[in-house]
Write a protein that holds these residues in place. Structure first.
Motif, PDB file in Angstrom:
ATOM      1  N   ILE A 111       0.863  -1.178   0.000  1.00  0.00           N
ATOM      2  CA  ILE A 111       0.000   0.000   0.000  1.00  0.00           C
ATOM      3  C   ILE A 111       0.901   1.231   0.000  1.00  0.00           C
ATOM      4  CG2 ILE A 111      -1.838   1.250   1.195  1.00  0.00           C
ATOM      5  CD1 ILE A 111      -2.571  -1.396   2.578  1.00  0.00           C
ATOM      6  N   ASP A 112       0.568   2.207  -0.833  1.00  0.00           N
ATOM      7  CA  ASP A 112       1.384   3.420  -0.907  1.00  0.00           C
ATOM      8  C   ASP A 112       1.056   4.424   0.201  1.00  0.00           C
ATOM      9  OD1 ASP A 112       2.714   2.437  -3.057  1.00  0.00           O
ATOM     10  OD2 ASP A 112       1.882   3.804  -4.537  1.00  0.00           O
ATOM     11  N   ASP A 113      -0.240   4.534   0.547  1.00  0.00           N
ATOM     12  CA  ASP A 113      -0.665   5.553   1.506  1.00  0.00           C
ATOM     13  C   ASP A 113      -1.727   4.997   2.455  1.00  0.00           C
ATOM     14  OD1 ASP A 113      -1.003   7.960   2.816  1.00  0.00           O
ATOM     15  OD2 ASP A 113      -2.349   8.788   1.281  1.00  0.00           O
ATOM     16  N   PRO A 114      -1.332   4.793   3.752  1.00  0.00           N
ATOM     17  CA  PRO A 114       0.009   4.965   4.316  1.00  0.00           C
ATOM     18  C   PRO A 114       0.921   3.837   3.877  1.00  0.00           C
ATOM     19  CG  PRO A 114      -1.445   4.038   5.965  1.00  0.00           C
ATOM     20  CD  PRO A 114      -2.309   4.343   4.774  1.00  0.00           C
ATOM     21  N   PRO A 115       2.224   4.073   3.781  1.00  0.00           N
ATOM     22  CA  PRO A 115       3.149   3.060   3.258  1.00  0.00           C
ATOM     23  C   PRO A 115       3.122   1.759   4.067  1.00  0.00           C
ATOM     24  CG  PRO A 115       4.208   5.202   3.396  1.00  0.00           C
ATOM     25  CD  PRO A 115       2.920   5.327   4.128  1.00  0.00           C
ATOM     26  N   ALA A 116       3.044   0.660   3.367  1.00  0.00           N
ATOM     27  CA  ALA A 116       3.097  -0.665   3.999  1.00  0.00           C
ATOM     28  C   ALA A 116       3.836  -1.601   3.058  1.00  0.00           C
ATOM     29  CB  ALA A 116       1.688  -1.183   4.268  1.00  0.00           C
ATOM     30  N   PRO A 117       4.874  -2.282   3.545  1.00  0.00           N
ATOM     31  CA  PRO A 117       5.681  -3.126   2.661  1.00  0.00           C
ATOM     32  C   PRO A 117       5.000  -4.461   2.343  1.00  0.00           C
ATOM     33  CG  PRO A 117       6.456  -3.312   4.903  1.00  0.00           C
ATOM     34  CD  PRO A 117       5.378  -2.268   4.925  1.00  0.00           C
ATOM     35  N   VAL A 118       5.373  -5.027   1.218  1.00  0.00           N
ATOM     36  CA  VAL A 118       4.951  -6.383   0.870  1.00  0.00           C
ATOM     37  C   VAL A 118       5.667  -7.373   1.779  1.00  0.00           C
ATOM     38  CG1 VAL A 118       5.202  -8.189  -0.889  1.00  0.00           C
ATOM     39  CG2 VAL A 118       4.310  -5.949  -1.516  1.00  0.00           C
ATOM     40  N   THR A 119       4.941  -8.355   2.259  1.00  0.00           N
ATOM     41  CA  THR A 119       5.530  -9.460   3.016  1.00  0.00           C
ATOM     42  C   THR A 119       5.319 -10.748   2.237  1.00  0.00           C
ATOM     43  OG1 THR A 119       3.539 -10.111   4.245  1.00  0.00           O
ATOM     44  CG2 THR A 119       4.829  -8.255   5.129  1.00  0.00           C
TER      45      THR A 119
END
Length: 386
Positions: free
Chosen positions: A72-80
């Motif tokens: 997700i770009d907003d809010p930033p969340a990394p791929v796991t």
């Protein structure tokens, strides 16, 4: 609107961010992993780029995996390793495999008109067969281009991303097929009808979701990494899909249209053309079980599934039954790609070497998508193992 388009002596398996990763005592594997790492880094945008997962599996064992970018770009969340993506048209292959399994069990017949399962209300059902649906030879026009259906999807005025879809909503766009059985033409409509047939045979949507989950367990995995069932629990794991506009700006497929959860057209019934969501690992497990472990279909059925039809050959294609061949660096791979709602996917197996490679992303763009990333990885693998 186009909707969807290493031999190991001693093996130690660990889990890294939800994806089983295999280490081996043989140093011969290291150049392969290094080559794949390099190709992956070159093909993707790093931590601030699109979310990407990739998995390489050989003979049932994960030999390499990687992930990068934002779920997700907003809010930033990394791929796991457990981030879920829409698999889009890659799921055609999964659904077709289940349908062929029912053919083997005698619950479906390949060359019986589908009216035997759906009744006669569906246009062309008295002529179109299951084989035609699976091979894109049924001749159905694109349901999503029909003016009675197109407004139900973005950016149509009737699009409501939280409203569940039904087959009845799509049925008005299913028009009379043109010369069924005579020629190959890739068709999302045919796979919507395939899901409708399977829903009737199973006894309803919930029953079909249950039956598909049971069938997927034959891969050796539960539904944590591949599923057709929509649930609230999936939302925290799901990446947002992003579509790149002509000016380079990104549209968040989830938030741009006001969805409060996973948009209901991203996966799930009645969309047999894009039924499944999952991870790169889940897609790899399916392909490995089908083509390498041969646990899902009998050999004769598998041969029929992977053999290009005469209609496809005449059109210059390699499509069989919901799977096609791709040649990269003189290696032949069997699989399927997908694209929809800001997601792209690609997965295929090198049948000769028992190697499966899958990629999923959450950005629909001309570069950095699953197809181009997969091709780079397949080329790097071929070079490293030549």
């Amino acid at each position: 609107m186009i909707r969807r388009l290493l031999v190991a002596a001693t093996v130690l398996t660990a889990t890294v961010a939800g994806v089983p990763r295999t280490a081996t005592a043989l140093t011969g594997e290291d150049p392969v992993r290094a080559a794949l790492d390099k190709a992956f880094a070159a093909a993707t945008g790093g931590a601030d780029g699109p979310g990407v997962q990739a998995v390489a599996m050989r003979n049932g064992k994960v030999i390499w995996s990687a992930k990068t970018g934002r779920a997700i770009d907003d809010p930033p969340a990394p791929v796991t390793g457990t981030t879920m993506f829409s698999l889009a048209s890659f799921g055609k292959s999964v659904l077709a495999t289940y349908a062929l399994h029912l053919v083997e069990k005698g619950k479906l017949a390949l060359d019986t008109p589908i009216s035997a399962y759906t009744g006669k209300k569906v246009a062309g059902s008295g002529v179109v067969t299951l084989r035609m649906l699976l091979t894109h030879t049924a001749g159905y026009p694109d349901v999503y281009a029909d003016p009675r259906v197109a407004p139900l999807f973005p950016p149509g005025k009737q699009y409501k991303p939280d409203r569940p879809y039904t087959f009845a909503m799509l049925a008005p766009g299913i028009r009379k097929p043109v010369k069924p059985g005579t020629s190959y033409a890739y068709s999302n409509t045919g796979f919507i009808l395939l899901a409708h047939v399977l829903t009737k045979v199973s006894g309803g949507e919930k029953a079909l979701e249950r039956d598909l989950a049971t069938f997927y367990r034959k891969t050796g995995e539960r539904g944590d990494h591949l599923t057709a069932e929509r649930s609230k629990s999936a939302y925290p794991r799901f990446a947002h899909g992003y579509a790149e506009e002509s000016n380079g700006a990104l549209t968040d497929y989830f938030t741009a249209f006001g969805a409060t959860g996973i948009p209901t057209d991203v996966y799930g019934l009645p969309f047999g053309d894009g039924l499944f969501a999952g991870t790169a690992y889940g897609a790899a497990r399916y392909l490995d079980a089908l083509f390498v472990g041969k646990r899902l279909l009998r050999p004769a059925t598998l041969t029929a599934m992977t053999t290009p039809t005469p209609q496809a050959v005449a059109a210059g294609e390699t499509y069989g039954m919901a799977t096609y061949r791709t040649e990269i660096a003189k290696r032949t791979w069997q699989g399927h790609a997908g694209a929809y709602g800001g997601f792209t996917s690609m997965g295929a197996t090198d049948l000769t070497r028992g190697v499966t490679l899958t990629v999923v992303t959450n950005r629909l763009a001309t570069t950095g998508n699953a197809q181009t990333t997969w091709e780079n990885l397949a080329r790097a693998y071929a070079t490293a193992t030549s």
